[in-house]
Scaffold this motif. Structure first.
Motif, PDB file in Angstrom:
ATOM      1  N   SER A 336       0.812  -1.226   0.000  1.00 18.26           N
ATOM      2  CA  SER A 336       0.000   0.000   0.000  1.00 18.26           C
ATOM      3  C   SER A 336       0.843   1.272   0.000  1.00 18.26           C
ATOM      4  O   SER A 336       0.280   2.376   0.078  1.00 18.26           O
ATOM      5  CB  SER A 336      -0.924   0.004   1.222  1.00 18.26           C
ATOM      6  OG  SER A 336      -0.163   0.174   2.413  1.00 18.26           O
ATOM      7  N   GLY A 337       2.158   1.114  -0.042  1.00 18.22           N
ATOM      8  CA  GLY A 337       3.025   2.302  -0.071  1.00 18.22           C
ATOM      9  C   GLY A 337       2.919   3.132   1.204  1.00 18.22           C
ATOM     10  O   GLY A 337       3.080   4.351   1.171  1.00 18.22           O
ATOM     11  N   GLY A 338       2.646   2.462   2.324  1.00 18.56           N
ATOM     12  CA  GLY A 338       2.539   3.169   3.608  1.00 18.56           C
ATOM     13  C   GLY A 338       1.196   3.831   3.843  1.00 18.56           C
ATOM     14  O   GLY A 338       1.019   4.533   4.839  1.00 18.56           O
ATOM     15  N   VAL A 339       0.238   3.626   2.931  1.00 17.24           N
ATOM     16  CA  VAL A 339      -1.097   4.212   3.089  1.00 17.24           C
ATOM     17  C   VAL A 339      -1.976   3.276   3.906  1.00 17.24           C
ATOM     18  O   VAL A 339      -1.987   2.061   3.687  1.00 17.24           O
ATOM     19  CB  VAL A 339      -1.749   4.479   1.713  1.00 17.24           C
ATOM     20  CG1 VAL A 339      -3.178   4.981   1.874  1.00 17.24           C
ATOM     21  CG2 VAL A 339      -0.916   5.480   0.926  1.00 17.24           C
ATOM     22  N   TYR A 340      -2.711   3.838   4.856  1.00 20.33           N
ATOM     23  CA  TYR A 340      -3.708   3.090   5.628  1.00 20.33           C
ATOM     24  C   TYR A 340      -5.059   3.758   5.436  1.00 20.33           C
ATOM     25  O   TYR A 340      -5.163   4.981   5.522  1.00 20.33           O
ATOM     26  CB  TYR A 340      -3.373   3.082   7.123  1.00 20.33           C
ATOM     27  CG  TYR A 340      -2.168   2.250   7.488  1.00 20.33           C
ATOM     28  CD1 TYR A 340      -2.307   0.928   7.894  1.00 20.33           C
ATOM     29  CD2 TYR A 340      -0.886   2.789   7.423  1.00 20.33           C
ATOM     30  CE1 TYR A 340      -1.195   0.159   8.225  1.00 20.33           C
ATOM     31  CE2 TYR A 340       0.235   2.035   7.751  1.00 20.33           C
ATOM     32  CZ  TYR A 340       0.069   0.714   8.160  1.00 20.33           C
ATOM     33  OH  TYR A 340       1.158  -0.046   8.483  1.00 20.33           O
ATOM     34  N   LEU A 341      -6.076   2.948   5.152  1.00 17.68           N
ATOM     35  CA  LEU A 341      -7.438   3.463   5.048  1.00 17.68           C
ATOM     36  C   LEU A 341      -8.279   2.815   6.140  1.00 17.68           C
ATOM     37  O   LEU A 341      -8.410   1.584   6.185  1.00 17.68           O
ATOM     38  CB  LEU A 341      -8.030   3.176   3.665  1.00 17.68           C
ATOM     39  CG  LEU A 341      -9.408   3.808   3.397  1.00 17.68           C
ATOM     40  CD1 LEU A 341      -9.546   4.196   1.922  1.00 17.68           C
ATOM     41  CD2 LEU A 341     -10.554   2.868   3.769  1.00 17.68           C
ATOM     42  N   VAL A 342      -8.803   3.632   7.050  1.00 15.15           N
ATOM     43  CA  VAL A 342      -9.694   3.141   8.105  1.00 15.15           C
ATOM     44  C   VAL A 342     -11.120   3.419   7.643  1.00 15.15           C
ATOM     45  O   VAL A 342     -11.547   4.574   7.597  1.00 15.15           O
ATOM     46  CB  VAL A 342      -9.427   3.863   9.447  1.00 15.15           C
ATOM     47  CG1 VAL A 342     -10.319   3.281  10.542  1.00 15.15           C
ATOM     48  CG2 VAL A 342      -7.956   3.744   9.841  1.00 15.15           C
ATOM     49  N   ILE A 373      -4.441   3.233  -2.887  1.00 14.75           N
ATOM     50  CA  ILE A 373      -5.670   3.441  -2.115  1.00 14.75           C
ATOM     51  C   ILE A 373      -6.569   2.192  -2.200  1.00 14.75           C
ATOM     52  O   ILE A 373      -7.172   1.778  -1.203  1.00 14.75           O
ATOM     53  CB  ILE A 373      -6.397   4.712  -2.594  1.00 14.75           C
ATOM     54  CG1 ILE A 373      -5.578   5.939  -2.180  1.00 14.75           C
ATOM     55  CG2 ILE A 373      -7.817   4.790  -2.013  1.00 14.75           C
ATOM     56  CD1 ILE A 373      -6.070   7.247  -2.742  1.00 14.75           C
ATOM     57  N   ALA A 374      -6.621   1.565  -3.367  1.00 19.12           N
ATOM     58  CA  ALA A 374      -7.401   0.327  -3.506  1.00 19.12           C
ATOM     59  C   ALA A 374      -6.841  -0.769  -2.592  1.00 19.12           C
ATOM     60  O   ALA A 374      -7.593  -1.473  -1.909  1.00 19.12           O
ATOM     61  CB  ALA A 374      -7.382  -0.138  -4.959  1.00 19.12           C
ATOM     62  N   ARG A 375      -5.511  -0.879  -2.588  1.00 20.13           N
ATOM     63  CA  ARG A 375      -4.894  -1.911  -1.747  1.00 20.13           C
ATOM     64  C   ARG A 375      -5.103  -1.595  -0.261  1.00 20.13           C
ATOM     65  O   ARG A 375      -5.404  -2.492   0.539  1.00 20.13           O
ATOM     66  CB  ARG A 375      -3.403  -2.025  -2.069  1.00 20.13           C
ATOM     67  CG  ARG A 375      -2.787  -3.265  -1.431  1.00 20.13           C
ATOM     68  CD  ARG A 375      -1.391  -3.548  -1.947  1.00 20.13           C
ATOM     69  NE  ARG A 375      -0.905  -4.791  -1.385  1.00 20.13           N
ATOM     70  CZ  ARG A 375      -0.607  -5.870  -2.091  1.00 20.13           C
ATOM     71  NH1 ARG A 375      -0.753  -5.868  -3.407  1.00 20.13           N
ATOM     72  NH2 ARG A 375      -0.158  -6.958  -1.493  1.00 20.13           N
ATOM     73  N   ALA A 376      -4.967  -0.328   0.109  1.00 24.71           N
ATOM     74  CA  ALA A 376      -5.173   0.064   1.506  1.00 24.71           C
ATOM     75  C   ALA A 376      -6.617  -0.204   1.943  1.00 24.71           C
ATOM     76  O   ALA A 376      -6.872  -0.510   3.108  1.00 24.71           O
ATOM     77  CB  ALA A 376      -4.833   1.539   1.696  1.00 24.71           C
TER      78      ALA A 376
END
Length: 501
Positions: A336-342, A373-376
């Motif tokens: 996710s390249g360090g991106v987290y989506l809660v 963003i899709a992966r996160a």
């Protein structure tokens, strides 16, 4: 040869499936229906549209199987739980749209009950937390906001039901007003230990008992379809809320067995047998099912937004055209390249229970793409499930041996592999992904002798694929630490009194 028809009334669509003795789907139909969002945080559906779509797909599924209703031994029903309807007993017409389980309009009413010191009482009797998710405060809202509804309810003119009750009412032409124990246990009005509606809780919620359906077991002949609905009358013989039905369909019939359903929301249940295990970690203690005189229980953790986050990528952000596109897009980057989506779009469910949390994306840089963003988004679903499992193991004192998975997103290999990596246990996916409908079919089939016992049903469970943990433990620890930090930033974001999402 006879078959079983399962009606699977979900949050965004009504489906029907015809099963044979091997538990194989012979015919299937699905129809979406409208969702209404009258205000931020409010979610409603049209009860008549739900019924029309459900009866329509029932006939369509039977036809697609090359059968007629005369070939159906019994009907089983499974449904989105907690969604609340109020209707006129004489006309059978709803007084208002159904208030959906995701709806947050009664958050303040729950806060008032907590401030009055009632939370522990509700917890002890119902196994639930005081949250707008459940039916009780939704029903109270309808009585308070529909003109003359409270007087008419007290006069016995109105009926309340979750969606299973509404379907049975319509299938039987208004002859049967009932629910099963698994659905009753999701209302905040049912004592799961005594096995009955609770007068003290009804009084606190200001709900007249005359509104309530009779509570039946999950596997018995409740009645027959009304004359003229189908060519022949068909017994209605099984009912369970969607998550309990999936637990049964996954043949998790021994204490310690766990399944997770990836649908609109994400729901993990651990079967606990005849013991209602109280949770120390904000999980729910719920009725799994009752067959004969035997009531079985489960621990449950609910993630409000799972598949709905993928829908948001499609409908809100527009970065995919169909839900199926999310996996190849997410797989086009190594991480996710360090991106987290809660995905706390409507607050956080178990084990956090923060109705003021909101959706959060952190870790965005100039290098962040739609793929990250899709992966996160997929990873955010898996992180929430991992939080649930940790709480469940702590409560039950039983380490997980495997996780059985089902639901639409269980077909996403990338998500399932990441789930196994996070949990550090094998994730097993059955051949029949539609375990919710299968569970309802099995409960109905047991009641009419189509299957002799649960052992015969369990023999039909077939493995599609097992996902084994692959990521190093140190990397998993790093990822979960990052998730915890992202989670903290999403909590308590909305202020009490502010409009809900």
């Amino acid at each position: 040869m006879k078959f079983i028809l399962a009606l699977d009334q979900g949050t965004t669509s009504s489906r029907a499936m015809v099963f044979d003795r091997a538990g194989t789907i012979q015919g299937m139909a699905q129809r979406e229906f409208r969702q209404f969002f009258p205000q931020p945080g409010w979610v409603e559906q049209d009860g008549n549209e739900i019924w029309a779509s459900q009866v329509g797909v029932a006939m369509e599924a039977v036809t697609r199987a090359g059968l007629t209703m005369a070939d159906i031994a019994a009907i089983g029903i499974t449904n989105q739980r907690e969604t609340t309807l109020l209707w006129d007993r004489r006309t059978g017409q709803p007084l208002h749209n159904a208030i959906v389980w995701q709806d947050r309009r009664t958050a303040a009413a729950c806060d008032r009950l907590k401030e009055a010191g009632r939370e522990q009482l509700f917890r002890e009797r119902t196994g639930l937390v005081l949250d707008a998710y459940f039916s009780g405060t939704k029903l109270a809202w309808l009585l308070d906001n529909i003109p003359d509804a409270r007087r008419r309810a007290e006069a016995g003119e109105l009926a309340f039901g979750t969606i299973d009750s509404w379907l049975v009412w319509n299938l039987t032409g208004g002859k049967c007003h009932l629910t099963d124990v698994s659905n009753a246990s999701r209302t905040l009005m049912y004592d799961i230990h005594r096995g009955d509606w609770d007068g003290e809780l009804l009084e606190l919620l200001r709900i007249p008992a005359s509104l309530l359906p009779r509570v039946a077991s999950s596997s018995e002949v409740y009645g027959e379809t009304a004359p003229g609905l189908f060519a022949v009358p068909v017994p209605i013989a099984g009912i369970a809320g969607d998550q309990q039905a999936a637990l049964f369909g996954q043949t998790c019939t021994r204490p310690g067995m766990v399944k997770n359903t990836y649908g609109t929301g994400c729901f993990m249940l651990m079967q606990t047998g005849a013991t209602a295990v109280p949770s120390r970690n904000n999980l729910l203690t719920t009725v799994a099912w009752r067959i004969g005189e035997q009531t079985e229980y489960a621990l449950e953790g609910s993630v409000f937004i799972a598949g709905a986050a993928v829908q948001w990528l499609r409908d809100g952000l527009g970065i995919i055209r169909t839900a199926a596109e999310v996996e190849p897009l997410a797989a086009s980057v190594p991480d996710s390249g360090g991106v987290y989506l809660v995905p706390a779009f409507v607050g956080l469910g178990a084990p956090h229970w923060d109705q003021y949390a909101r959706g959060t994306i952190v870790g965005i840089t100039r290098g962040t793409t739609a793929a990250h963003i899709a992966r996160a988004t997929l990873e955010g679903i898996a992180f929430q499930v991992a939080d649930l499992l940790q709480a469940m193991e702590d409560d039950a004192g039983i380490p997980l041996a495997e996780l059985r998975v089902d639901g639409g997103a269980a077909g996403n290999d990338l998500l399932m592999q990441f789930q196994a990596d996070l949990l550090r246990v094998p994730v097993t996916r059955p051949t029949v992904h539609e375990t919710t409908a299968l569970g309802a079919a099995c409960l109905a089939g047991l009641a009419v002798g189509y299957w002799q016992d649960q052992a015969e049903i369990a023999a039909h469970w077939q493995l599609d694929r097992t996902f084994f943990p692959d990521l190093p433990a140190e990397r998993v620890a790093e990822l979960r630490s990052g998730w915890s930090r992202a989670l903290e930033r999403s909590k308590g974001w909305a202020l009490p009194g502010e409009p809900s999402p």
